[in-house]
Design a protein around this motif. Structure first.
Motif, PDB file in Angstrom:
ATOM      1  N   ASP A 272       0.822  -1.203   0.000  1.00 56.36           N
ATOM      2  CA  ASP A 272       0.000   0.000   0.000  1.00 56.36           C
ATOM      3  C   ASP A 272       0.869   1.272   0.000  1.00 56.36           C
ATOM      4  N   LEU A 273       1.992   1.206  -0.728  1.00 51.15           N
ATOM      5  CA  LEU A 273       2.924   2.336  -0.746  1.00 51.15           C
ATOM      6  C   LEU A 273       3.152   2.906  -2.147  1.00 51.15           C
ATOM      7  N   HIS A 274       2.572   2.276  -3.148  1.00 49.46           N
ATOM      8  CA  HIS A 274       2.843   2.690  -4.527  1.00 49.46           C
ATOM      9  C   HIS A 274       2.416   4.134  -4.765  1.00 49.46           C
ATOM     10  N   LEU A 275       3.345   4.951  -5.269  1.00 44.54           N
ATOM     11  CA  LEU A 275       3.088   6.365  -5.596  1.00 44.54           C
ATOM     12  C   LEU A 275       2.694   7.206  -4.390  1.00 44.54           C
ATOM     13  N   LYS A 276       3.100   6.738  -3.198  1.00 41.97           N
ATOM     14  CA  LYS A 276       2.745   7.477  -1.993  1.00 41.97           C
ATOM     15  C   LYS A 276       3.994   8.031  -1.313  1.00 41.97           C
ATOM     16  N   GLY A 277       3.872   9.243  -0.752  1.00 46.99           N
ATOM     17  CA  GLY A 277       4.911   9.825   0.088  1.00 46.99           C
ATOM     18  C   GLY A 277       6.319   9.648  -0.459  1.00 46.99           C
ATOM     19  N   LEU A 278       7.218   9.218   0.415  1.00 43.24           N
ATOM     20  CA  LEU A 278       8.619   9.031   0.036  1.00 43.24           C
ATOM     21  C   LEU A 278       8.815   7.957  -1.030  1.00 43.24           C
TER      22      LEU A 278
ATOM     23  N   PHE B 235      10.253  20.971  -3.014  1.00 40.97           N
ATOM     24  CA  PHE B 235      10.390  20.973  -1.565  1.00 40.97           C
ATOM     25  C   PHE B 235       9.084  21.311  -0.852  1.00 40.97           C
ATOM     26  N   ALA B 236       8.143  21.907  -1.591  1.00 41.00           N
ATOM     27  CA  ALA B 236       6.953  22.459  -0.959  1.00 41.00           C
ATOM     28  C   ALA B 236       6.215  21.445  -0.086  1.00 41.00           C
ATOM     29  N   THR B 237       6.042  20.214  -0.572  1.00 37.31           N
ATOM     30  CA  THR B 237       5.297  19.237   0.201  1.00 37.31           C
ATOM     31  C   THR B 237       6.238  18.208   0.810  1.00 37.31           C
TER      32      THR B 237
ATOM     33  N   MET C  49      13.661  11.983  -2.679  1.00 32.75           N
ATOM     34  CA  MET C  49      13.398  11.484  -1.319  1.00 32.75           C
ATOM     35  C   MET C  49      14.413  12.088  -0.353  1.00 32.75           C
ATOM     36  N   LEU C  50      14.673  13.390  -0.536  1.00 31.70           N
ATOM     37  CA  LEU C  50      15.700  14.044   0.280  1.00 31.70           C
ATOM     38  C   LEU C  50      15.370  14.000   1.765  1.00 31.70           C
ATOM     39  N   GLU C  51      14.074  13.968   2.096  1.00 29.32           N
ATOM     40  CA  GLU C  51      13.688  13.929   3.517  1.00 29.32           C
ATOM     41  C   GLU C  51      14.285  12.720   4.227  1.00 29.32           C
ATOM     42  N   ALA C  52      14.573  11.668   3.470  1.00 27.40           N
ATOM     43  CA  ALA C  52      15.144  10.465   4.087  1.00 27.40           C
ATOM     44  C   ALA C  52      16.512  10.752   4.718  1.00 27.40           C
ATOM     45  N   PHE C  53      17.200  11.781   4.222  1.00 30.24           N
ATOM     46  CA  PHE C  53      18.514  12.097   4.784  1.00 30.24           C
ATOM     47  C   PHE C  53      18.419  12.662   6.193  1.00 30.24           C
TER      48      PHE C  53
ATOM     49  N   ASP D  51      16.522  22.504   4.938  1.00 30.76           N
ATOM     50  CA  ASP D  51      16.942  22.329   6.327  1.00 30.76           C
ATOM     51  C   ASP D  51      16.105  21.205   6.925  1.00 30.76           C
ATOM     52  N   LEU D  52      16.742  20.091   7.257  1.00 33.47           N
ATOM     53  CA  LEU D  52      16.004  18.942   7.776  1.00 33.47           C
ATOM     54  C   LEU D  52      16.122  18.926   9.294  1.00 33.47           C
TER      55      LEU D  52
END
Ligand SMILES: [Zn+2]
Ligand SMILES: [Zn+2]
Ligand SMILES: [Zn+2]
Ligand SMILES: [Zn+2]
Length: 392
Positions: free
Chosen positions: A111-117, A131-133, A220-224, A255-256
């Motif tokens: 249930d992850l296809h095309l979702k979020g990260l 970066f907006a979302t 998927m920069l948020e993963a960093f 900025d994470l």
């Protein structure tokens, strides 16, 4: 299977058309005419290349004879490379490899296809994320690292099993598919840390990394932000430089200061100040479009180390000016590649220009991605960030 790090690779990718088995014939450009069917034959000695016919196998032998025994050794080590602790590993390695399932269907099942990260894990979504979302995990809290961890003891984090145990993640969690990016970067940091006392002294409060040729990870920069947990108490700044950075994102900074969120409404990650903010440092990323040697003079801070994931050094002549810059800078550099053969060839191609032996010989990355890439040409064990080596 080099990524599109430098120019020339787009053409290379177009040539990798796949047949029924997901493999193409290695003899198709050996001057013996077009292929006669799917590549169902293998080299009988090493088992690495595939062929459509004996004619094409014989035509390719001129090139393959130099590499056959080396590839035979690499094939014998395949068991260790394919070894992952995850309960889904058979799906994402063997079944994806033989074409029994696709990455898309695996993600759909989760249930992850095309979702979020997860959007960038397949090519179904166009790469227009900005970066907006901020992207989140789209998983329940127990399946993803969305809050702070207890202090990491360096010696105990050697592989995926110890990482999952430290983050209290069950082995059915697919987050390793995404986290191999920050974890491989962390592993590179640790290798240099163990090797160099100068490095240890210099990165106590801040660490600047020049990250060359980012591609899928740009979506998927948020993963960093996992580096907040892995390298706490410091400011980790990553300059990502590559042709994969779009013109609209050139110069953008990120900025994470928190982890990607989970699905649970009552999780700590939903409170504005989750637990343990004070132990964290800071992770910042800035994006630069172009090749490293072209943008180098504009980069604001000199790096503590250079990291080039899935670099394909031997495959692309356009690496040469970048390599000269890296060698003259004397900054520690870690390169990864998709398979042992590519990493071997890369190290052999840079060694003559190095003034000292490699700091890290070609070795298996414990944090390689547990996912078989789709455009795999040979039967050699192949994963994103699979093998690595270090120079300077
Ligand atoms: Zn052929
Ligand atoms: Zn062979
Ligand atoms: Zn898809
Ligand atoms: Zn959460």
């Amino acid at each position: 299977m080099p990524r599109e790090t430098h120019e020339g690779s787009v053409q290379c990718r177009q040539e990798m058309e796949v047949h029924g088995t997901g493999r193409s014939c290695c003899g198709k450009y050996a001057g013996a005419g077009p292929c006669v069917g799917p590549a169902v034959l293998r080299c009988g000695s090493c088992g690495a290349p595939n062929y459509c016919s004996l004619d094409h196998q014989m035509a390719h032998w001129r090139d393959h004879r130099q590499e056959c025994s080396r590839m035979a050794e690499q094939m014998m080590r395949a068991g260790a490379v394919h070894d992952f602790p995850f309960s889904f590993a058979e799906d994402t390695t063997q079944l994806v490899d033989v074409g029994a399932i696709t990455v898309c269907s695996f993600l759909e099942n989760c249930d992850l296809h095309l979702k979020g990260l997860w959007k960038a894990q397949c090519d179904c979504a166009s790469s227009v994320e900005e970066f907006a979302t901020p992207s989140d995990w789209q998983l329940p809290s127990r399946m993803c690292p969305c809050t702070d961890a207890c202090q990491l003891s360096e010696s105990h984090m050697m592989d995926w099993a110890s990482y999952y145990s430290w983050r209290s993640l069950p082995l059915e969690s697919p987050v390793a598919l995404i986290l191999h990016w920050p974890l491989t970067l962390y592993h590179a940091f640790c290798l240099i840390w163990k090797h160099s006392s100068t490095f240890r002294a210099n990165v106590e409060r801040a660490c600047v990394i020049h990250y060359l040729g980012p591609e899928k990870e740009l979506d998927m920069l948020e993963a960093f932000s996992e580096l907040l947990a892995l390298l706490p108490h410091r400011h980790v700044h990553i300059d990502m430089i590559g042709p994969g950075v779009s013109a609209s994102r050139d110069g953008k900074a990120l900025d994470l200061n928190e982890y990607p969120k989970c699905l649970d409404e009552d999780c700590l990650c939903k409170t504005s100040r989750g637990s343990g903010v004070k132990v964290r440092g800071r992770v910042t990323i800035k994006l630069w479009r172009g090749l490293y040697h072209e943008r180098y003079s504009e980069l604001e801070t000199s790096p503590h180390f250079i990291f080039a994931p899935n670099a394909g050094l031997a495959a692309f002549p356009s690496w040469q000016p970048t390599l000269r810059l890296i060698l003259s800078s004397k900054v520690p550099a870690i390169f990864t590649d998709y398979c042992e053969e590519a990493a071997d060839l890369a190290l052999r191609s840079v060694s003559p220009a190095c003034s000292s032996p490699p700091t890290h010989n070609v070795q298996l990355n414990p944090f390689r991605q547990p996912l078989c890439p789709r455009d795999k040409q040979l039967n050699l064990p192949t994963y994103s960030n699979c093998f690595l080596f270090g120079i300077n």
